[in-house]
Design an enzyme around this catalytic site. Structure first.
Site, short mmCIF file in Angstrom:
data_model
loop_
_atom_site.label_atom_id
_atom_site.label_comp_id
_atom_site.label_asym_id
_atom_site.label_seq_id
_atom_site.Cartn_x
_atom_site.Cartn_y
_atom_site.Cartn_z
N HIS A 56 51.42 -22.70 22.49
CA HIS A 56 50.63 -23.77 23.12
C HIS A 56 51.33 -24.33 24.38
CE1 HIS A 56 48.62 -27.51 23.94
NE2 HIS A 56 49.67 -28.20 23.51
N HIS A 80 56.55 -30.34 26.58
CA HIS A 80 55.75 -31.56 26.47
C HIS A 80 55.53 -32.07 25.05
CE1 HIS A 80 52.09 -29.03 25.79
NE2 HIS A 80 51.65 -30.11 25.16
N GLU A 84 57.51 -35.58 20.75
CA GLU A 84 56.52 -36.08 19.80
C GLU A 84 56.62 -35.36 18.44
OE1 GLU A 84 54.93 -38.64 20.40
OE2 GLU A 84 53.37 -38.74 18.87
N ASP A 85 56.85 -34.06 18.49
CA ASP A 85 56.72 -33.27 17.26
C ASP A 85 58.04 -32.78 16.66
OD1 ASP A 85 54.06 -33.56 17.64
OD2 ASP A 85 53.67 -31.54 18.35
N ASP A 147 47.49 -29.53 29.04
CA ASP A 147 47.62 -29.61 27.59
C ASP A 147 46.23 -29.67 26.96
OD1 ASP A 147 48.62 -30.26 24.97
OD2 ASP A 147 48.35 -32.40 25.45
N ASP A 267 18.72 -25.31 41.48
CA ASP A 267 19.91 -24.66 42.03
C ASP A 267 20.68 -23.90 40.96
OD1 ASP A 267 19.05 -26.24 44.11
OD2 ASP A 267 20.57 -27.78 43.76
MN MN Z 1 50.21 -30.34 23.52
#
Ligand code: MN
Length: 732
Positions: A56, A80, A84-85, A147, A267
């Site tokens: 990811h 990123h 957090e994880d 993300d 269109d």
């Molecule tokens: Mn993520």
């Protein structure tokens, strides 16, 4: 020993190719280091589809590389989710990859922690602004978009509920942010992926129709494309032509918002012609309109007038020989980059892909960000700060609603924003779960809680100096006005009575049944109690109130006298000349009263005027440049008697005004002046001439004129009479 994962390595190899191609300046060994760091940190973590979690962040980093962002952003994208994880901290990242990367990761982590479930529309705009304001660095938003884009691409492994939730959030928050930053390509993909989850049937229907048209109309695409290409070649215009069906959500929106069938969407097909110069854009437009029939009302010049997100193109809708309408978008390569990548195009240019990073080219980004401090281009890239909403702060209620306050707002502002009753009964405030002083300045993303008590004695006067928002200040003032009413009435009454005594008016003079209603009407209050309350609160001064009462009493008295003497020989005041009917002027707050035009300055329509409440002679109209007005307005006891007055519009009356001419005394002077007046058809109601010193003469005359314009013209002509030195009006 780490396991070797051939699938992962293949994905990495492709990613590396993308980096090499789009960000040639990036150090590949740094990037590999970050990848390995993140891979180890995420360990055995798996995605819902069973693949290693690292796939990811790797995919997100590839999207960042496709945008041609810088090395730091690519590394931050790889990392990123680590804070957090996993057990990785901000300090770990800072030590290994530097402050810049650590701050980018922290920014993304903060945005990830913001949770929001179904909100009303008004909340959405606040949320979007809050996210942008929280990000501080625009690259944080771009990483967050990457993300989100990858998560949306791989949504099928989530529960149906989660899918809808994420899709809604994407549609409401992230697609609009991408749009605001001008990133059309990402915006479209986010929209299509969202609508696929939000309305699977609608999406499937349009998708099937699009695929059907695509194969059916392959020939149509080819033939239009070839015709345009050949024509432009013939005229020596270098151009690239692309044909496509519009993205699904744009068709979806047109069908549902305009209630049209798939075939009625005009269109559906769009061709894009990309050229080298703006001049060519307009040349191509000419050729297109020559080759195909333009549909009126469908031409839009976004080159002359770019969209707020700086999108530029020419759009026109035409019909070809096949009878199929299609849109043609014409733009330069540079406009194309900006249209596709928006703000990210900045880094693309910096990579040298489209030539030199010309400062001028980025002026629109500056405008977009309203950045004030960055003067040096390099610096600008390094710390692209978001000042878009620098005058606002966005905070949460404990229920998760976003409240938008002016920057510098305190918990008191917050409380009054929720409800004045909350503010009035506030006894304490919590920010992010902790009790804080009322003077605390709120920050973006703070969760603010107000503790109230019925025993609260109400706001403190000090709060007026603490609050930042005008609304809170007004509400606090209102409280004092209302809650202290009894007190105000007592104080107000005392002040009023003392002022009344000074004016030698007794209370019984004004409380009689025939006088009181007129006095109250004059003061615009329903009762004396209200008058006292207003005086006590400071809304009106006791002196002013009594002055007005005095005037009203005089008016009443005068009216009585007039009634007594009516029909008998005119009194002294009635012989006072030039008292005119009310017609011609509109007096503020008074609808029927005697009006006369002051003799000192003889105003006429077009003059700036004011009305003076005389003692018993009605309202006297003066010019605002009249000497008497100017000296009277300076006097504190006379100033309140002046009223705003306007000329009524459609008056056909003539007005008398005085004009004074100073001239060299000579034979025939009066004759010449009279000639001018007669040629101009100006009636003269009074005329006199006298000699003054130095061999000069002064002629004074009263002229009948319609307005200022007529007067100015007359004065100009008089000025041109031989020997005339000055032409003046009275009282100035
Ligand atoms: Mn993520």
């Amino acid at each position: 020993m780490e396991e070797y994962d051939p699938v992962l390595e293949e994905q990495y190899r492709q990613f590396e190719e993308t980096v090499k191609k789009n960000v040639p300046s990036a150090d590949l060994s740094h990037i590999r280091e970050a990848f390995d760091f993140a891979r180890l940190a995420h360990g055995d973590q798996k995605r819902k589809d069973g693949s290693p979690f690292i796939t990811h962040p790797l995919a997100a980093a590839e999207i960042i590389a496709e945008m041609s962002l810088d090395e730091e952003s690519i590394i931050a994208a790889l990392l990123h989710d680590t804070v957090e994880d996993t057990g990785i901290t901000h300090e770990d990242i800072e030590k290994k990859f530097g402050t810049e990367v650590a701050e980018l990761v922290e920014g993304v982590t903060k945005l990830t922690r913001v949770t929001y479930s179904n909100k009303e529309d008004e909340q959405m705009e606040n949320l979007r602004k809050m996210l942008i304001a929280m990000a501080k660095d625009i690259r944080v938003i771009l990483i967050k978009l990457a993300d989100r884009l990858h998560n949306m691409r791989t949504l099928e492994y989530q529960s149906e509920e989660k899918q809808r939730e994420k899709a809604l959030e994407t549609m409401e928050i992230y697609a609009p942010i991408a749009h605001r930053l001008g990133m059309q390509k990402i915006k479209w993909e986010l929209e299509d992926l969202s609508i696929m989850r939000l309305d699977p049937e609608g999406y499937a229907y349009i998708n099937a129709e699009v695929n059907k048209r695509n194969s059916e109309n392959e020939q149509f695409f080819e033939s239009v494309k070839n015709r345009i290409t050949e024509r432009l070649e013939e005229y020596g215009i270098e151009a690239s032509v692309f044909g496509r069906i519009k993205h699904i959500y744009s068709i979806y929106r047109k069908m549902y918002s305009q209630n049209k069938t798939f075939d009625e969407v005009l269109d559906l097909y769009a061709f894009r012609v990309i050229v080298d110069s703006i001049a060519d854009c307009y040349n191509v437009l000419g050729h297109i309109h020559d080759m195909f029939r333009p549909i009126p009302g469908h031409f839009k010049d976004y080159i002359g007038t770019p969209k707020p997100n700086m999108y530029q193109s020419l759009h026109t809708t035409v019909i070809g020989t096949e009878g199929i309408p299609f849109e043609v978008q014409i733009r330069t390569w540079e406009m194309h980059e900006t249209a596709e990548y928006g703000i990210a195009a900045h880094w693309k240019y910096k990579q040298g892909i489209q030539g030199d990073a010309d400062e001028e080219k980025f002026s629109w980004i500056r405008r977009l960000l309203e950045s004030q401090q960055d003067s040096d281009a390099q610096d600008f890239v390094q710390s692209l700060k978001i000042d878009m909403f620098s005058d606002e702060v966005f905070v949460f209620t404990p229920q998760g609603d976003v409240i938008n306050l002016p920057a510098g707002a305190t918990p008191i502002d917050f409380a009054y924003n929720i409800h004045s009753a909350i503010g009035n009964r506030m006894t304490a405030a919590k920010v992010n779960g902790r009790i804080v002083p009322f003077t605390t300045i709120l920050k973006n993303g703070d969760i603010v809680e107000v503790i109230t008590s019925n025993a609260s004695k109400g706001p403190s006067r000090d709060w007026l100096g603490i609050v930042k928002s005008g609304a809170a200040r007004t509400k606090i003032r209102q409280w004092f006005k209302k809650e202290r009413r009894e007190e105000n009435i007592v104080h107000g009454k005392a002040a009023f009575e003392s002022e009344l005594r000074r004016a030698m008016i007794s209370m019984s003079d004004i409380t009689s049944d025939d006088v009181l209603p007129r006095v109250l009407k004059r003061l615009s209050f329903p009762s004396l109690e209200e008058v006292y309350a207003a005086i006590g609160y400071g809304g009106i001064s006791a002196q002013k109130t009594v002055n007005r009462i005095k005037d009203e009493l005089l008016t009443i008295e005068r009216a009585k006298k007039k009634a007594e003497t009516d029909g008998i020989t005119p009194t002294a005041q009635q012989t006072e000349p030039a008292a005119r009917p009310v017609h011609g002027v509109v007096i503020e707050g008074v609808d029927n009263c005697l009006v006369k035009f002051a003799h000192c300055c003889t105003p006429i329509p077009g003059d700036d005027i004011a009305g003076f409440i005389t003692r018993g002679f009605g309202i006297s109209i003066h010019r605002r440049d009249c000497k008497n007005y100017l000296s009277s307005i300076e006097k504190p006891d006379e100033r309140p008697r002046w009223l705003n007055v306007q000329w009524a519009n459609s008056s056909s009356d003539v007005y008398q005004t005085s004009v004074f001419i100073t001239a060299k005394d000579r034979n025939g002077l009066i004759m010449d002046v009279a000639m001018v007046l007669s040629t101009l058809n100006v009636k003269t109601s009074a005329f006199s001439a006298r000699k003054v010193t130095d061999g000069n003469a002064v002629l004074s005359m009263t002229l009948d004129l319609r307005d200022r314009r007529e007067l100015d013209a007359t004065m100009a002509r008089l000025n041109a009479v031989p020997g005339v030195i000055t032409v003046k009006r009275g009282a100035n």
